[in-house]
Design an enzyme around this catalytic site. Structure first.
Site, PDB file in Angstrom:
ATOM      1  N   TYR A   1      35.013 -49.586  -6.680  1.00 42.51           N
ATOM      2  CA  TYR A   1      34.683 -48.258  -6.158  1.00 42.51           C
ATOM      3  C   TYR A   1      34.011 -48.362  -4.789  1.00 42.51           C
ATOM      4  CZ  TYR A   1      32.395 -43.779  -5.470  1.00 42.51           C
ATOM      5  OH  TYR A   1      31.973 -42.600  -4.930  1.00 42.51           O
TER       6      TYR A   1
ATOM      7  N   ASN B   1      24.096 -44.477  -0.173  1.00 42.07           N
ATOM      8  CA  ASN B   1      24.096 -44.108  -1.590  1.00 42.07           C
ATOM      9  C   ASN B   1      22.769 -44.484  -2.246  1.00 42.07           C
ATOM     10  OD1 ASN B   1      26.137 -44.862  -4.509  1.00 42.07           O
ATOM     11  ND2 ASN B   1      25.063 -43.012  -3.937  1.00 42.07           N
TER      12      ASN B   1
ATOM     13  N   GLN C   1     -24.437 -18.595 -18.718  1.00 44.83           N
ATOM     14  CA  GLN C   1     -23.389 -19.561 -18.382  1.00 44.83           C
ATOM     15  C   GLN C   1     -22.774 -19.225 -17.029  1.00 44.83           C
ATOM     16  OE1 GLN C   1     -21.296 -20.920 -22.405  1.00 44.83           O
ATOM     17  NE2 GLN C   1     -20.910 -18.779 -21.981  1.00 44.83           N
TER      18      GLN C   1
ATOM     19  N   GLU D   1      30.643 -31.258  -5.074  1.00 43.11           N
ATOM     20  CA  GLU D   1      31.663 -32.275  -4.808  1.00 43.11           C
ATOM     21  C   GLU D   1      32.757 -32.231  -5.874  1.00 43.11           C
ATOM     22  OE1 GLU D   1      33.771 -35.696  -4.699  1.00 43.11           O
ATOM     23  OE2 GLU D   1      31.903 -36.294  -5.697  1.00 43.11           O
TER      24      GLU D   1
ATOM     25  N   ASN E   1      32.278 -33.309  -9.491  1.00 43.28           N
ATOM     26  CA  ASN E   1      31.926 -34.689  -9.825  1.00 43.28           C
ATOM     27  C   ASN E   1      30.409 -34.810  -9.914  1.00 43.28           C
ATOM     28  OD1 ASN E   1      32.168 -37.591 -10.108  1.00 43.28           O
ATOM     29  ND2 ASN E   1      31.560 -37.742  -7.957  1.00 43.28           N
TER      30      ASN E   1
END
Length: 716
Positions: A110, A260, A348, A484, A487
């Site tokens: 790839y 990448n 308090q 994309e 994908n």
């Protein structure tokens, strides 16, 4: 057996020497993650600061810290340089050689012989041309005119450092010479121009990283910024950086190795987290100072309370505040005040003070956890495919998915917003005379409150900051879009979340600046209050002794017993409720003094029938003498304080919080703000904000805590 490239060919050791076949007691790394969280947050911050200031960052692939990334990003190459581990060269070369051998053998891989993403079904034998096309089509960012759409150079430097670190580990198939070239750019302060937007951080930060690759390959649309801010062409950048041999012709896989990865998102996240950790500690210390100036009750830091809750962030936050308040001159004075008049304020303190450890503790835990997550990410190998030389294969996976970045940044931003919310609540109490235990409305420091509105504008600005900060707290990661050609159907949005968290940090710095200056104003107002109250008491006592002690014939007068009650009232009445016109009949001082004398007269019985023993007859004389003397004495006390010669010194000098006050007042020269002066609050805020952004607040902040032993006070 080891081949010539330093890789084990029949084991599972890459060129960097990592053996993944070795048995380990912590195969899932939970133990490593837990060990990283041991010790106090403050000690970790101190370690970060020390690392940030080192002159050299040595990269080997696995030991990079967020502090080192922050140092490289912030210091623009001045005073800090990057060095690459020579030991990493063999592993990097081994993976690069493996890719070339694989290509030559015709192995299908790839991004080496295939297309990319959803079009990876395409094939080519032109490996170099494929990498060139990868960089071309990823150069899809938009810059426009000016720098509004350009990633800040500091973030680009961070990305370059992180990407080098990843590639040094020898799983990416890239030449060592390319990493050396990027290092030269860093060390010579030459920064590629990257687009601000256009990445979804899966597959990595493809679009912005492609512009670093574009500069390395000499793409004509590539630009860089030089050390002086001048825009450079690729040719000029190479020459100035001293990169020899011309532009790189990318070999198979090298373009993919460069783009990448998650370096842009994780680089910016590192910068953000360095500052977030500092700001978290600052919020703890300022909460303690808030308790001091608000005359708070220190029991909210008692260790038993927090021990019973079990959360380490809360326990540490309380212990830090306890340390600041332990022995504080303000706390001692407040304790006397509460004993003298327990009904003067609620039993308090309000939540913004009393529950500040419970509020800040979880935020510190989140920021610390995010820091560790990003530190793991910047030392990870996050591209695809990974080259496993030891097993002679390319592994196709998804380490480019930057989910740790998106999630940690969303969580950090939520923590930052929570810190800002607490700060806003504290500031709102501080400027409100209904809540602030005697400080003037708006923290007005001048003589005439009708012409001095102090921090009113700052309070409005704080509301604006807080509103924007709460908006930014909304998550980014639930806005994922399929990309994309479906994908990249899930993606991290890591850089977007990092950018939004960077914005949040900037806003928190604005809030911290405003609050810190407000606290210093409150400290000085307490100092003024103490001096003026002493002056009023002394003057009332003096006039009482002179007027009320003796009768007209020198005999002791019944009114002599009034003095104690007169002074008790002065002690209990807030000085700023009347001090701008102390003898006004409409202000509480003269009203209460007269009331005290009248009450004594009513108890004087038959003595009131005798002119020589009547207390009523003394009231007018007492008031007249007080009116003649008190305004002059008050003005004299103010003038003495303003000239640096107060009768009573400033209590802050005895406190552990003094270094921050000293930083603001003496080192930065920030003025005590009044309506009588020309200086606006914003002018002074600017000085503190700029100093804070430069990291100049770190030393005084840590000085406040230098004597803390890392533990709460023992429960006795």
């Amino acid at each position: 057996m080891e081949n010539g490239n330093g890789a084990i060919t029949n084991g599972h050791v890459n060129g960097n020497g990592m053996d993944f076949c070795m048995k380990t007691e912590d195969p899932l790394y939970w133990g490593i993650a837990a060990e990283a969280m041991t010790g106090s947050h403050l000690d970790e911050v101190k370690k970060m600061v020390a690392e940030y200031r080192k002159p050299v960052v040595k990269l080997g692939g696995e030991t990079l810290t967020i502090s080192q990334v922050a140092a490289i990003s912030a210091r623009d190459g001045s005073g800090v340089t990057v060095e690459l581990s020579e030991a990493a060269r063999a592993g990097v070369k081994a993976s690069s050689d493996w890719v070339m051998d694989s290509m030559n053998k015709g192995t299908d891989s790839y991004g080496v012989t295939t297309g990319f993403g959803a079009t990876s079904h395409r094939r080519t034998k032109q490996g170099g041309a494929l990498q060139k096309e990868l960089i071309r089509f990823l150069n899809a960012g938009i810059f426009g005119n000016g720098s509004d759409n350009t990633l800040p150079h500091s973030a680009t430097r961070a990305a370059m450092l992180v990407r080098i670190n990843t590639l040094l580990q020898g799983y990416s198939g890239i030449r060592f010479e390319i990493l050396e070239a990027i290092t030269k750019f860093l060390n010579q302060n030459i920064t590629p121009c990257l687009p601000l937007r256009g990445t979804i951080t899966a597959s990595g930060d493809l679009v912005p990283l492609s512009y670093i690759a574009g500069l390395l390959t000499g793409r004509p649309n590539s630009k860089a910024v030089g050390p002086t801010g001048v825009i450079l062409s690729p040719e000029e950048a190479f020459k100035l950086a001293g990169v020899e041999g011309g532009f790189f012709e990318l070999q198979p896989k090298e373009g993919l190795a460069l783009v990448n990865g998650t370096a842009v998102g994780s680089g910016m996240a590192s910068m953000v987290l360095f500052e977030a950790n500092i700001l978290a500690v600052l919020a703890e210390v300022m909460s303690a100072i808030f308790a001091e100036v608000m005359q708070g009750k220190p029991e909210f830091t008692d260790h038993l309370t927090h021990k019973l809750k079990h959360h380490p962030g809360q326990i540490e936050a309380a212990a830090i505040m306890e340390h600041i308040l332990d022995g504080s001159a303000y706390v001692k004075a407040a304790q006397k005040l509460h004993e003298m008049d327990p009904l003067q304020k609620p039993k308090q303190d309000r939540y913004a003070l009393r529950t500040s450890p419970q509020w800040l503790g979880p935020q510190i835990e989140v920021i610390r956890s995010s820091t560790k997550m990003i530190e793991r990410e910047i030392n990870s190998v996050n591209d695809n495919p990974l080259i496993d030389v030891s097993r002679n294969k390319a592994i196709h996976g998804g380490n480019f998915q930057g989910t740790p970045i998106g999630m940690s940044m969303d969580n950090t931003r939520l923590a930052i917003a929570a810190i800002g919310k607490l700060m806003f609540a504290q500031f709102s109490e501080l400027v409100n005379d209904f809540y602030n235990n005697g400080l003037p409305s708006n923290l007005s420091g001048g003589r005439n409150p009708s012409l001095d509105y102090g921090f009113k504008g700052a309070e409005i600005a704080m509301a604006s900051y807080c509103s924007e900060l709460q908006f930014l707290a909304n998550p980014v990661t639930n806005h994922v879009q399929s990309a994309e050609q479906h994908n990249q159907d899930v993606n991290s949005l890591g850089l977007i979340s990092s950018r939004k968290t960077s914005e949040a940090v900037e806003i928190l710095k604005l809030m911290s600046t405003t609050f810190l200056v407000g606290l210093c104003q409150a400290i000085d107002l307490r100092h003024l209050e103490e001096n003026l109250k002493s002056t009023v008491k002394n003057t009332v006592s003096s006039v009482a002794k002179r007027v009320l002690t003796m009768g007209v014939n020198g005999e002791l007068h019944p009114s002599r017993f009034c003095e104690k009650d007169l002074l008790r009232f002065v002690d209990r009445e807030y000085i700023f409720a009347y001090i701008d016109d102390p003898c006004s009949a409409t202000y509480p001082l003269m009203q209460k003094l007269r009331q005290t004398l009248v009450e004594h007269a009513l108890k004087n019985g038959d003595n009131e029938r005798n002119m020589n023993t009547s207390i009523f007859q003394k009231i007018a004389t007492f008031e007249d003498e007080l009116k003649a003397l008190l305004p002059k004495e008050v003005e004299s006390a103010r003038a003495a304080l303003e000239s640096g010669n107060p009768a009573i010194p400033n209590r802050i000098e005895e406190c552990r919080s003094y270094p921050l006050y000293k930083f603001v007042r003496k080192e930065l020269g920030i003025e005590y703000l009044t309506g009588e002066k020309v200086t606006s609050p914003g002018e002074e805020f600017d000085k503190v904000f700029i100093a804070m952004s430069k990291g100049e607040i770190i030393d005084p902040l840590l000085e406040c805590l230098e004597s803390w032993n890392g533990a709460p006070l023992p429960i006795c």
